[in-house]
Structures are given as C-alpha cells and as structure tokens.
Design a protein around this motif. Structure first.
Motif, PDB file in Angstrom:
ATOM      1  N   ARG A 220      11.156  55.658  20.469  1.00  0.00           N
ATOM      2  CA  ARG A 220      12.359  54.887  20.821  1.00  0.00           C
ATOM      3  C   ARG A 220      13.317  55.716  21.670  1.00  0.00           C
ATOM      4  O   ARG A 220      13.899  55.216  22.636  1.00  0.00           O
ATOM      5  CB  ARG A 220      13.057  54.396  19.548  1.00  0.00           C
ATOM      6  N   VAL A 221      13.472  56.984  21.315  1.00  0.00           N
ATOM      7  CA  VAL A 221      14.389  57.850  22.061  1.00  0.00           C
ATOM      8  C   VAL A 221      13.918  58.033  23.497  1.00  0.00           C
ATOM      9  O   VAL A 221      14.710  57.944  24.449  1.00  0.00           O
ATOM     10  CB  VAL A 221      14.526  59.224  21.358  1.00  0.00           C
ATOM     11  N   LEU A 302      13.208  72.934  25.177  1.00  0.00           N
ATOM     12  CA  LEU A 302      14.585  73.228  25.515  1.00  0.00           C
ATOM     13  C   LEU A 302      14.727  74.654  26.043  1.00  0.00           C
ATOM     14  O   LEU A 302      15.460  74.905  27.014  1.00  0.00           O
ATOM     15  CB  LEU A 302      15.477  73.020  24.290  1.00  0.00           C
ATOM     16  N   TYR A 303      14.046  75.598  25.407  1.00  0.00           N
ATOM     17  CA  TYR A 303      14.076  76.974  25.920  1.00  0.00           C
ATOM     18  C   TYR A 303      13.498  77.036  27.329  1.00  0.00           C
ATOM     19  O   TYR A 303      13.951  77.829  28.166  1.00  0.00           O
ATOM     20  CB  TYR A 303      13.313  77.910  24.987  1.00  0.00           C
ATOM     21  N   LEU A 325      17.451  66.311  33.961  1.00  0.00           N
ATOM     22  CA  LEU A 325      17.599  66.578  32.532  1.00  0.00           C
ATOM     23  C   LEU A 325      18.729  65.776  31.889  1.00  0.00           C
ATOM     24  O   LEU A 325      18.555  65.200  30.811  1.00  0.00           O
ATOM     25  CB  LEU A 325      17.826  68.071  32.309  1.00  0.00           C
ATOM     26  N   PHE A 326      19.900  65.734  32.523  1.00  0.00           N
ATOM     27  CA  PHE A 326      21.061  65.079  31.912  1.00  0.00           C
ATOM     28  C   PHE A 326      21.563  63.887  32.720  1.00  0.00           C
ATOM     29  O   PHE A 326      22.746  63.553  32.670  1.00  0.00           O
ATOM     30  CB  PHE A 326      22.187  66.100  31.717  1.00  0.00           C
ATOM     31  N   HIS A 327      20.668  63.263  33.447  1.00  0.00           N
ATOM     32  CA  HIS A 327      21.055  62.057  34.173  1.00  0.00           C
ATOM     33  C   HIS A 327      21.621  61.025  33.195  1.00  0.00           C
ATOM     34  O   HIS A 327      21.029  60.738  32.153  1.00  0.00           O
ATOM     35  CB  HIS A 327      19.850  61.465  34.904  1.00  0.00           C
ATOM     36  N   HIS A 354      21.634  66.281  23.236  1.00  0.00           N
ATOM     37  CA  HIS A 354      20.731  67.191  23.938  1.00  0.00           C
ATOM     38  C   HIS A 354      21.520  68.294  24.655  1.00  0.00           C
ATOM     39  O   HIS A 354      21.150  69.476  24.622  1.00  0.00           O
ATOM     40  CB  HIS A 354      19.899  66.388  24.942  1.00  0.00           C
ATOM     41  N   PHE A 355      22.617  67.905  25.297  1.00  0.00           N
ATOM     42  CA  PHE A 355      23.438  68.882  26.018  1.00  0.00           C
ATOM     43  C   PHE A 355      24.063  69.894  25.059  1.00  0.00           C
ATOM     44  O   PHE A 355      24.132  71.095  25.367  1.00  0.00           O
ATOM     45  CB  PHE A 355      24.523  68.152  26.806  1.00  0.00           C
ATOM     46  N   ALA A 356      24.496  69.430  23.903  1.00  0.00           N
ATOM     47  CA  ALA A 356      25.067  70.354  22.922  1.00  0.00           C
ATOM     48  C   ALA A 356      24.022  71.368  22.463  1.00  0.00           C
ATOM     49  O   ALA A 356      24.318  72.570  22.319  1.00  0.00           O
ATOM     50  CB  ALA A 356      25.616  69.569  21.731  1.00  0.00           C
ATOM     51  N   TRP A 357      22.805  70.903  22.237  1.00  0.00           N
ATOM     52  CA  TRP A 357      21.717  71.803  21.841  1.00  0.00           C
ATOM     53  C   TRP A 357      21.390  72.771  22.975  1.00  0.00           C
ATOM     54  O   TRP A 357      21.191  73.970  22.761  1.00  0.00           O
ATOM     55  CB  TRP A 357      20.487  70.976  21.468  1.00  0.00           C
TER      56      TRP A 357
END
Length: 402
Positions: A220-221, A302-303, A325-327, A354-357
């Motif tokens: 779903r994500v 993420l790394y 990545l952050f669109h 996601h951005f916080a991580w």
C-alpha cells in the motif's frame, strides 16, 4: 565515478561522507568453469590492482567479443539445485526471445554463483550441469563463474573486471528471484540498441505482496509513493558498459544507486533522460514478508540513498532528492496532487517520515565522521526462505547476507 568529486559538494555532504568508510575490497578468488571438465577450469584472483591469472577471451578460456554480456548472480545457499535449474531455464527462455529479435547479436551469459564455507564443490557441480541445459541453436556463450560470497556487488565487480577487453556494448542484469514476462528482455535489448547503446533501460517491476501484514502494508505504501518517472532497477535492466567501468566502488551499497547517480544529468532539461523504464517490459517478484527483513532492507536502502547523496556533486544530489526520492514533500520538493488531494497528502506524510529517517541517518554519519568512528558496513536483511514466481513455493536452503 562520473563527477563524484568533493569540489561541488555542500559542506554537510562532505561531513556525512566522512562518516562512512568501508574497508577496501578484498581479493576475490574465482573459478571459470571450463567446457571440457575440471581440467579446463581457469582459476585466478581479482584484486584492486588487476586480475591475477588467465583472463577470459584468451587461449586459456576463449570467448567471443562484442554484443551484450548477460549476468545472472546468485549463490549456493539461495535455493536447492532444482530451483536453480528452473531459474536458469527461465532466463534461457527469455534470452531465446532476444535471439529471435536480434539473430546476429552476440550474447554471453555469465552465471555468477557464490558459495559459503564448504560450498565451493557444490557451486562447481551446479555450474557444470548448466551447459547441457542450453538449447542447440540459441547462439549463446555460457560462462560459469564460482566465487566466494557474500554480496551481489562482489559478483558484479568481479565479472566487470574479468570481461574488460571483450568489447561488450552493454550488460543485461537480471535477478534470480523474478519472473520475466514474455517479450521483456527482447524489448529491453531492442530499446537499448535504438538508443545507441547508451544509458540504462529497465523493466517495469510488479511487486507481488505476500499474505503477511508487513508485506501488505509495504504494498500500500509503495502505491502511494512511486515517483512520477521511475528509475531502472537492477533486478532487470540493460546498462551501457562505459557507465560501469571496471566495477562498482566499495562505497556503493546497491547497484541500482550506482547506475542512477552515474546517469543523472543535472544540467539537462530532463535530468533523467539517460534512465528509462519500459512499461510494456514487465517482471514480477515477491515482496519481503517479515517485519525484521523489511526493516533491514529499508535501512540499507536508506544508507544507500544517504551515501550517494553525500558522495556526488550537489547539483546531482539535489535532482535526486527533489525529483526522485522526496518528490511530493513540499516545500523541499514540488507538491504532487496529480492523483488528487488525498493521495497528495498521503504521499506527503509518508515522505515526511522517510525524510526524518534520512536526516537521522545522515546526522549519525556526520557525528561518526567528526568523532573519527566512521561506519564500516551496513547489514543486509534477507528472507529465511526463497520464493520466486518461477518456483512458486519457498525452496529449502536459503541463507542470509546477500
């Protein structure tokens, strides 16, 4: 790496980059399985300063030059021999379609089979059984390569260094746990050649959720967060040889990330013009099912994002952050309301997490770099079972770490 120098990076990129310092690539012994039994095997070692031992394409191990190299990386503990054989036959069927579409194109299929402690003889046994499965008239050269694991990138780099001088215009990579739809590889190869054997062309990936809550949730994500223009994934793509050089640097954690960042063109009107995904060329695979494995894979991914962003020039990193990545994470990137305000808000929330991580990982690496304790490696999460759409049910013998 094309353009991956520090003179065009921001101060924080350099700070983050200092926090990741993997050890140098260790020498990799290899065995090229000969066509005439064990006596025709070629043994050697790939080191940072070159290849020790006979190279493929010489009298000791003759190979045709030109055309495309095809790489199928796997490992002994991935599945049993019967499942490996089914995977190999599946790839051969897809390559038969390439041959029909391009009768005169040289094709060399490299099967890179990694082994763990005590598995080297089993690796050689499985590789020696493959030539008999290649249909007559396919016009394909088979190269069986046994090498110690773990790590897919170790296989990729070893093969790239061994194949220097063979004159391949590109490499077709495919994974061992995917189902290749009819016509997929032929479409990819045709489009790659139409582009003048430049850039990368990938298949459209269809992720099949499993029955677990984790797998269903990730399905779903991903449906909410897909970028407007997808990038090719290394599960199935054709990429120009000059993009890859003689191997992927040890600082890269994924082959996908390396290809994408090498081909991003920050100065072009369309920075992703050298990265293409064909919607009509399709593959499918099963999502990871267990929560721990999912978390480990997300963490390593993420790394990979963070270290690529830290290593490449800021214009390239900025395009990746805002266009890929952050669109949709306004105001960092453009708002995405293309699928309605509700979907736009859902994307914003997921991308915000996601951005916080991402910032947490980047910050931790910056601290490690400043204190002289850089991270040396990032663990990879893997399934306790192996399941491919071509196999159906989990196969025995899977191990972690690849």
């Amino acid at each position: 790496m094309r353009g991956a120098t520090g003179d065009r990076r921001m101060w924080w990129q350099r700070a983050v980059a200092r926090g990741f310092a993997p050890p140098p690539a260790r020498p990799t012994p290899y065995v090229l399985v000969g066509r005439d039994g064990p006596g025709s095997d070629v043994r050697g070692e790939v080191r940072a300063d070159g290849v020790r031992g006979a190279r493929p394409g010489t009298a000791a191990f003759p190979l045709p030059s030109g055309g495309l190299g095809v790489l199928l990386p796997t490992y002994v503990g991935r599945c049993d021999a019967a499942a490996h054989e089914r995977t190999f036959r599946h790839v051969l069927d897809a390559l038969a379609e390439v041959r029909r579409a391009h009768p005169s194109l040289p094709l060399s299929l490299w099967v890179g089979l990694q082994y763990g402690p005590g598995e080297d003889e089993e690796a050689l046994r499985r590789l020696r059984g493959l030539p008999g499965l290649v249909p007559e008239g396919l016009g394909l050269t088979l190269v069986g390569l046994a090498l110690p694991g773990p790590g897919k990138l170790r296989t990729v780099t070893t093969v790239l260094r061994l194949s220097v001088g063979l004159g391949y215009s590109g490499w077709l990579w495919t994974d061992d746990d995917i189902e290749i739809a009819p016509g997929c590889l032929a479409l990819l190869v045709s489009r790659f050649l139409e582009r003048g054997a430049r850039g990368a062309v990938g298949a459209h990936s269809v992720a099949l959720p499993r029955e677990t809550a984790t797998s269903q949730a990730m399905d779903r994500v991903s449906g909410v967060t897909a970028p407007p223009k997808p990038c090719p994934a290394a599960a199935c793509l054709v990429v120009a040889t000059d993009v890859l050089g003689t191997g992927i640097p040890v600082r890269r954690l994924t082959d996908d990330g390396y290809v994408v960042f090498e081909l991003l063109d920050a100065e072009a009107p369309d920075p992703l013009h050298d990265l293409e995904v064909l919607p009509e060329a399709r593959i499918s695979f099963y999502r990871v099912s267990r929560t721990h494995d999912t978390f480990q894979r997300l963490r390593r991914s993420l790394y990979s994002h963070v270290t690529c962003v830290a290593d490449y020039p800021w214009p390239t990193a900025r395009v990746y952050l805002t266009r890929v990545l952050f669109h949709g994470l306004w105001p960092l990137a453009a708002w995405d309301g293309s699928r309605g305000p509700v979907r736009g808000a859902q994307r914003w929330l997921v991308k915000g997490v996601h951005f916080a991580w991402f910032c947490g990982v980047a910050g931790s690496l910056a601290v490690r770099g400043a204190t002289g304790r850089p991270r040396r490696q990032v663990a990879w999460g893997d399934e306790g079972d192996y399941r491919s759409p071509t196999v159906g049910e989990p196969a025995a013998g899977a191990t972690a770490g690849h």
